[in-house]
Design an enzyme around this catalytic site. Structure first.
Site, PDB file in Angstrom:
ATOM      1  N   SER A   1      29.758  19.688   9.901  1.00 32.45           N
ATOM      2  CA  SER A   1      29.978  18.252   9.736  1.00 32.45           C
ATOM      3  C   SER A   1      29.654  17.836   8.313  1.00 32.45           C
ATOM      4  CB  SER A   1      29.052  17.475  10.683  1.00 32.45           C
ATOM      5  OG  SER A   1      29.071  16.093  10.379  1.00 32.45           O
TER       6      SER A   1
ATOM      7  N   TYR B   1      20.528  15.874  14.519  1.00 37.47           N
ATOM      8  CA  TYR B   1      21.910  16.396  14.491  1.00 37.47           C
ATOM      9  C   TYR B   1      22.267  16.929  13.100  1.00 37.47           C
ATOM     10  CZ  TYR B   1      27.069  16.186  14.490  1.00 37.47           C
ATOM     11  OH  TYR B   1      28.408  16.472  14.366  1.00 37.47           O
TER      12      TYR B   1
END
Ligand code: NAD
Ligand code: MG
Length: 301
Positions: free
Chosen positions: A193, A206
């Site tokens: 990401s 995360y």
């Protein structure tokens, strides 16, 4: 040009290729369903056109029921691959839809519901994929968990553990179980990401897992390159998927989702598929340990 004639190769303006969505505030119970996403996402159901780039290949996509993984499964099948998808048992409705699309492309779809927060489950997912496909030469580690919290004090031990298990342990366990099955020419692709280098203040647990994925991918790439197995990474920006509406973003931020990117809009899952096809296919034979950013123009290293 009619919508039936458009595909991923159509020449057009990327700012308007997909609508600038303003999703209403919404909340789904985890893990969330594409079937209930408002507005619906585009996974290439009507647009992705295969050109034979993965003919005869055998691919396992974790989190292949929805979002980015769903778009990848559709594209892989239309490129000629048989596809195994892993997902959570609660996602059977989404998985059935993807399986239908894979089979409509004339390819086999092996459905493997299993919770990958457990090592034995990861071993089983790989074993069932190998058995169902008759081998394995593409592994996409894409299952992921993202829960936003305003404060570090709101991140419970349980959340921290779930995030790390899903995003890091499962990646490690799945890759470790798969390696012995992958012949020379195979590809491993990890879904990282933009959060790996540009962490949001609400995604502490995360974002750090995504940085770890980038690092692991580059190291594993060096280890497996001499065996002819390439490892690469895709780092998406803001993509409209169920992950965002199961507490992946603070609810009040959803209407603005993705609008801050230079392209001015959120990405759709279908826009990720070509990156995975490229990295899975032999055309990227000299691309190893690379992180391919698909983020609408945000800074990346
Ligand atoms: P998604 O919700 O459609 O896909 C995530 C999938 O992970 C789920 O469908 C589910 O099947 C799977 N999953 C989660 N926990 C699991 C578990 N314990 N066991 C088995 N499967 C489990 O959302 P998505 O956005 O397509 O996410 C795919 C990947 O892309 C994730 O790794 C995510 O971190 C990454 N990503 C997404 C975005 C984005 O903006 N949507 C941005 C960057 C990275
Ligand atoms: Mg899902």
């Amino acid at each position: 040009m009619t919508s039936e004639q458009r595909d991923q190769l159509t020449f057009d303006d990327p700012t308007t290729r997909h609508p600038d969505i303003t999703p209403p505030e919404q909340d789904q119970p985890k893990p969330g369903l594409d079937a209930e996403l408002e507005p619906r996402s585009d996974r290439g159901e009507t647009s992705y056109r295969g050109t034979g780039r993965l003919e005869g290949r055998k691919a396992l996509v974790t989190g292949g029921d929805s979002g980015i993984g769903g778009a990848v499964a559709i594209a892989f099948a239309r490129e000629g691959a048989d596809v195994a998808i892993n997902y959570l048992p609660d996602e059977e409705e989404d998985a059935a839809r993807i399986a239908e699309l894979v089979e409509a492309a004339g390819r086999r779809c092996v459905r493997i519901p299993a919770d990958v927060r457990d090592r034995e489950a990861c071993d089983l997912v790989v074993a069932e994929a190998v058995e169902g496909l008759g081998g394995l030469d593409v592994l996409v580690v894409n299952a992921g968990r993202q829960v936003a919290q305003e404060s570090i004090e709101d991140i419970t031990d349980e959340q921290f553990d779930d995030t790390v298990r899903t995003n890091i342990y499962a990646m490690f366990w799945t890759c470790r179980a798969a390696v012995k099955h992958l012949p020379a020419g195979s590809s491993i692709i990890l879904s990282s990401s933009i959060q790996a280098y540009s962490p949001s203040e609400t995604l502490l647990d995360y974002a750090m897992t995504k940085a770890a994925m980038n690092n692991f991918g580059k190291g594993l790439a060096k280890q497996l390159a001499p065996k002819g197995v390439r490892v690469n990474i895709v780092a998406p920006g803001p993509i409209w998927t169920p992950l965002q509406v199961v507490d992946g973003q603070p609810k009040e931020d959803l209407p603005e989702f993705g609008k801050g990117q230079p392209l001015g809009r959120a990405g759709q899952p279908v826009e990720l598929a070509p990156a995975y096809v490229f990295l899975a296919s032999s055309e990227s034979s000299y691309v190893v340990g690379e992180t391919l950013n698909v983020n609408g123009g945000a800074d990346s290293p």
